[in-house]
Design an enzyme around this catalytic site. Structure first.
Site, mmCIF file in Angstrom:
data_model
loop_
_atom_site.group_PDB
_atom_site.id
_atom_site.type_symbol
_atom_site.label_atom_id
_atom_site.label_comp_id
_atom_site.label_asym_id
_atom_site.label_seq_id
_atom_site.Cartn_x
_atom_site.Cartn_y
_atom_site.Cartn_z
ATOM 1 N N GLU A 131 0.946 -1.081 0.073
ATOM 2 C CA GLU A 131 0.030 0.080 -0.023
ATOM 3 C C GLU A 131 0.870 1.420 -0.072
ATOM 4 O O GLU A 131 0.539 2.145 -0.570
ATOM 5 C CB GLU A 131 -0.829 -0.010 1.442
ATOM 6 N N CYS A 287 -13.381 1.564 -14.386
ATOM 7 C CA CYS A 287 -14.047 3.306 -14.236
ATOM 8 C C CYS A 287 -12.836 3.971 -14.165
ATOM 9 O O CYS A 287 -12.490 4.701 -13.245
ATOM 10 C CB CYS A 287 -14.811 3.086 -13.136
#
Length: 546
Positions: A131, A287
């Site tokens: 992350e 998207c």
């Protein structure tokens, strides 16, 4: 009437039905970040609410889902148009997204580790590293760095015992170098102060670990420990903005809080880690910021942005009369703070890309510097001089060629640069200093132009001692040292001007022509790694993304 027109007419009729009025109660905003942290600490053991983060006055939250007060209460009202209407709609969204993810998710090294690792602390550490690396960095670039990092430091204890120089060396080229330093600081704290055990909740992760913010804490807690907590990164924000037709700037306080509330409402309590990764995956591959693949979207039927496109198509074709109901999503409360801003109305050519509209970014400030590659002969080949940057500020602790700020004239520039070189290497022949070209490198907030000089010490006694903070390296050692991408660009310009190499004239932005013949390593990894997957645009942070 065609099937499409029939379908859209029914949709139009549904969306024109009156919606619940929205209350407009106000509360005071938290006075400071310290106050918000204290609030979080006091509530860290509380069970997350399905509507955590949403404005309490909003009556549109699904029935049966509890409400929780905001950490920062905003003086604004939210129309139910921008929310999910009931539990059934939330459940449908979860199911569709997770089914798609199970079929389409990319096989990434950090996902394999999170799935296979049984030790919770090692699993959390593996997620944490991924992350942090993925912040503002593309997936293709991170793959090799992540693999090398986990091979070198597979546990928290291994990283805690490493030197900062080793960390900077492995991180070199990944950018945002403070991330690696903070990651090691966090590992040392876990080992030395927390008994080697990672905090188990998003709240305690954020409170106890340096450099761990709300998003990173939520990602670790949900993926590694199964905590039902939502996350919002650049990809998730884009997905949520389009699904609920939120056109306002996602970085604004109001919109950010609304997005976090939606994320908390949607996260699947049975599979929180998979759900959060699925939302990020959807934003990264389908998207996307430009040219989204709506026909491949698993939640297209629930997407208000897509519904808006279909409405506009019907209106343009004359199949519907009247005006769209979208701008009147909150007719009883005045201008909606989540809709497209009046200054930037609907653009027919953009389609779903109308959502969201981001505020224009402040351009990076421009700075100039002069830097010199100083070379001397050595027993193992040519050596170049590097000096270490301060331990704070831009590129903290990294190595670079001796540099000075740009002077208004060539004469003053040469004098200042020669003085800097002599500070590290002793007396040098000024007549050998050559201007080779320039390199432009943009950091997050600075556009820095390097005027590149070269000075080769030939026929002189090699410099064998240098002050602390400087060292001589061979060219091979340079390429594995803790140096920034900008310095590697500078060195390529220097190499391009040396006899027997690919010669080139003064240039900017990129280095020598020969360096452009091969694609970058990150691009090679991307081409090979995702050859069987759909192609997408590069994902942007905060973006970004990544």
């Amino acid at each position: 009437m065609t099937p499409l027109v029939s379908r859209l007419s029914r949709l139009w009729a549904i969306m024109r039905k009156p919606r619940a009025a929205v209350g407009s109660g106000h509360r005071k905003q938290a006075a400071s970040q310290e106050g918000r942290q204290k609030h979080a600490k006091n509530n860290s053991q509380a069970k997350p609410s399905a509507c955590d983060g949403m404005i309490a006055e909003c009556p549109g939250a699904p029935a049966g889902l509890a409400r929780q007060p905001e950490e920062v209460v905003l003086q604004a009202s939210v129309s139910s148009y921008h929310l999910f209407r009931d539990v059934a709609e939330v459940t449908a969204f979860r199911g569709s997204l997770l089914s798609w993810y199970d079929q389409e998710k990319r096989d990434l090294p950090w996902r394999r580790r999170a799935e296979d690792e049984m030790d919770l602390d090692r699993r959390a550490y593996a997620v944490w590293v991924s992350e942090v690396m993925l912040q503002q960095t593309q997936v293709a670039t991170v793959i090799n760095y992540y693999t090398g990092w986990m091979q070198k430091w597979p546990t928290l204890q291994d990283l805690a015992s490493a030197s900062l120089e080793e960390v900077n060396q492995l991180w070199a080229g990944l950018g945002y170098y403070s991330r690696g330093r903070r990651l090691q600081e966090g590992a040392r704290k876990v080992v030395e102060e927390l008994g080697g055990h990672m905090p188990r909740t998003a709240e305690t992760l954020q409170q106890l670990l340096p450099g761990v913010g709300r998003y990173t804490a939520g990602a670790i807690a949900s993926i590694a420990f199964g905590q039902a907590t939502g996350v919002v990164d650049g990809n998730v924000a884009r997905v949520l903005c389009r699904v609920r037709a939120i056109g306002a700037d996602p970085s604004s306080t109001l919109v950010s809080q609304q997005l976090w509330g939606l994320a908390q409402q949607l996260v699947d309590p049975a599979r929180p880690g998979d759900f959060n990764q699925a939302a990020m995956e959807l934003g990264a591959t389908v998207c996307t910021p430009q040219r989204p693949l709506c026909s491949q979207c698993p939640v297209e039927s629930l997407c208000r942005a897509r519904q808006r496109v279909e409405q506009e198509q019907l209106l343009a074709s004359g199949s519907l009369s009247g005006s769209p109901d979208v701008e009147e999503c909150a007719p009883n409360t005045g201008q909606c703070h989540l809709c497209l801003p009046p200054s930037e109305p609907w653009d027919q050519t953009l389609g779903v890309v109308n959502f969201p509209r981001k505020a224009s970014r402040k351009p990076p400030r421009e700075e100039s510097s002069a830097t010199c590659v100083l070379e001397q002969p050595g027993a193992l080949g040519a050596q170049i001089l590097l000096v270490q940057r301060p331990n704070s500020g831009l590129l903290a602790g990294l190595w670079e060629f001796p540099s000075v700020t740009w002077e208004p004239s060539e004469q003053l520039q040469r004098k200042a640069l020669l003085q800097e070189l002599q500070r590290w290497a002793g007396p040098l022949p000024a007549t050998h200093l050559r201007h080779l070209g320039e390199v432009v490198h943009t950091f997050s907030h600075i556009k820095l132009t390097y005027q590149v000089y070269g000075l080769a010490l030939e026929g002189q006694t090699p410099v064998t001692t240098v002050p602390p903070g400087a060292r001589w390296l061979t060219q091979e050692e340079f390429h594995t040292a803790a140096v920034s991408t900008a310095m590697k660009k500078v060195f390529r310009v220097y190499q391009g001007q040396q006899p027997g190499t690919c010669m080139g004239s003064k240039r900017s932005q990129v280095s020598s022509p020969c360096s452009r013949k091969k694609p970058r390593m990150g691009q090679q990894v991307l081409d090979n790694f995702f050859r069987s997957h759909i192609s997408t645009d590069a994902h942007s942070l905060n973006s970004a993304a990544q």
